[in-house]
Motif scaffolding. Structure first.
Motif, mmCIF file in Angstrom:
data_model
loop_
_atom_site.group_PDB
_atom_site.id
_atom_site.type_symbol
_atom_site.label_atom_id
_atom_site.label_comp_id
_atom_site.label_asym_id
_atom_site.label_seq_id
_atom_site.Cartn_x
_atom_site.Cartn_y
_atom_site.Cartn_z
ATOM 1 N N ASP A 139 144.892 -19.945 21.992
ATOM 2 C CA ASP A 139 145.817 -20.979 21.523
ATOM 3 C C ASP A 139 146.980 -21.165 22.487
ATOM 4 O OD1 ASP A 139 144.301 -21.443 19.272
ATOM 5 O OD2 ASP A 139 145.411 -20.014 18.030
ATOM 6 N N LYS A 199 146.901 -26.467 13.219
ATOM 7 C CA LYS A 199 147.367 -25.074 13.104
ATOM 8 C C LYS A 199 148.306 -24.878 11.920
ATOM 9 C CE LYS A 199 145.042 -23.124 16.260
ATOM 10 N NZ LYS A 199 144.069 -22.055 15.896
ATOM 11 N N ASP A 325 149.977 -20.607 10.828
ATOM 12 C CA ASP A 325 149.682 -20.157 12.191
ATOM 13 C C ASP A 325 150.541 -20.857 13.235
ATOM 14 O OD1 ASP A 325 147.827 -18.544 11.080
ATOM 15 O OD2 ASP A 325 146.063 -19.517 11.945
#
Length: 382
Positions: A139, A199, A325
């Motif tokens: 990520d 996310k 997240d």
């Protein structure tokens, strides 16, 4: 070509970020500074103190010293020390005069229990490393790369707008087309924004991060309670009465029923336990802070990137509950800010934007670079 246009070309070409190559993947930090500090202290402190205790024990030899009768030989005295250390049971009498026994085995296993504590403190880090760190690494690489590419796209857009404006015969028509393009979001970066929005709906990283901090809090509290238990029950008794009248020696008349003994390393064990307990108590607020920092957004980083055209994750109120997240990724982006080359440049542009007198005429980095390129000193607002 005029001197101003030539200077603008050189300025915009220098504004582009160079290709970072493959160095980013090696230098990414997958631990926050506070988490790393917590890991080093909680794991390293007990290992250091236990190694010092073992070194002291091996250098002096015997762990206890028993006062054997004067008629005992050297081998008999050594046997008394060994037998009392193996049993490590205190024989005494209560207030009613009845015989009672109290096991002091915790003194024997105390150094090894601190080794277990160090291993337990290392377990949350291992869980994070093998469950969350690989996904977080991917990520971060993608988002850092896309943020720098978004900056480069904006600079190239300014270059293209400059050429279009030079070729335009009607400057007012150019600004109308520019405003229409902004309103219809032709300058947006849909891949990056949709990825960040996605996310927000994921919770795997935040679950593992909160679990890591909860485990650390649990192990810290359990260690402190264990040390308090030792101090209340054992660490105020450095002397005890030992009985060796067992087995073949039970019927020997010349052996006294109880032999007084003293633990040689009692003061060292007390110092080690107090040191570990006091440091762990001080680290509990750090662990709580690590968990609570997910309760609010780190909007400073994304607000700088809102200077890019149509990058308005904050202004469109897309940031909802911070426990997801995306918030974890923002925390680690802040820790890897040195890898984000475009952030420094946009931060400098942001400072210039704040110092500009006509702030209403500068909305994005495109506007600012357009003014620098000498297209217009001001542009009409609709």
């Amino acid at each position: 070509m005029s001197l101003s246009h030539t200077a603008a070309e050189y300025m915009l070409s220098d504004a582009l970020l160079p290709d970072p190559g493959g160095s980013r993947a090696k230098g990414l930090r997958l631990e926050l500074p506070s988490d790393r500090l917590l890991k080093f202290i909680t794991v390293g402190l007990p290992l250091l103190l236990v190694s010092l205790a073992f070194a002291q024990e091996f250098s002096t030899g015997s762990q206890i010293s028993c006062f054997s009768p004067t008629n005992f030989t050297g081998k008999q005295s050594a046997y008394v020390d060994t037998a009392c250390w193996d049993s490590l049971v205190h024989h005494g009498f209560n207030a009613e005069g009845l015989a009672v026994t109290k096991s002091l085995w915790a003194l024997k296993v105390f150094p090894y229990s601190l080794l277990v504590v160090a291993v337990l403190m290392y377990m949350p880090y291992l869980m994070w490393r093998y469950t969350a760190a690989p996904a977080l690494h991917s990520d971060l690489l993608f988002i850092i790369d896309e943020l720098d590419k978004s900056y480069n796209r904006s600079v190239r857009l300014v270059q293209h707008m400059r050429k279009v404006q030079q070729a335009s015969a009607e400057p007012e028509r150019f600004w109308e087309e520019y405003e229409r393009a902004r309103q219809e979001r032709y300058f947006e970066f849909p891949l990056l924004e949709r990825y960040l929005t996605c996310k927000q709906r994921a919770h795997s990283l935040v679950f593992i991060y909160i679990l890591r901090n909860l485990l650390q809090l649990l192990f810290l509290a359990a260690t402190c309670l264990y040390l308090v238990f030792l101090h209340l029950n054992i660490f105020f008794q450095d002397e005890f009465n030992c009985s060796i009248k067992t087995g073949l020696l039970q019927a020997e008349p010349h052996i006294p029923p109880l032999i007084p003994c003293k633990v040689v390393f009692f003061s060292i064990f007390q110092l080690i336990s107090l040191s570990v307990g006091s440091v762990y108590v001080l680290l509990i607020p750090v662990a709580i802070y690590n968990a609570l920092q997910l309760c609010q957004w780190d909007k400073g980083l994304l607000s700088v990137y809102e200077m890019l055209p149509a990058f308005d994750l904050l202004s469109r109120k897309m940031l909802t509950c911070p426990v997801n997240d995306l918030n974890v990724i923002l925390l680690f982006l802040r820790a890897n800010i040195s890898k984000l080359t475009s952030f420094g440049r946009l931060n400098a542009v942001s400072a210039l934007r704040e110092a500009t007198a006509n702030k209403q005429d500068i909305d994005t980095v495109v506007d600012f670079m357009t003014l620098l390129a000498g297209l217009e000193t001001t542009k009409p607002k609709h």
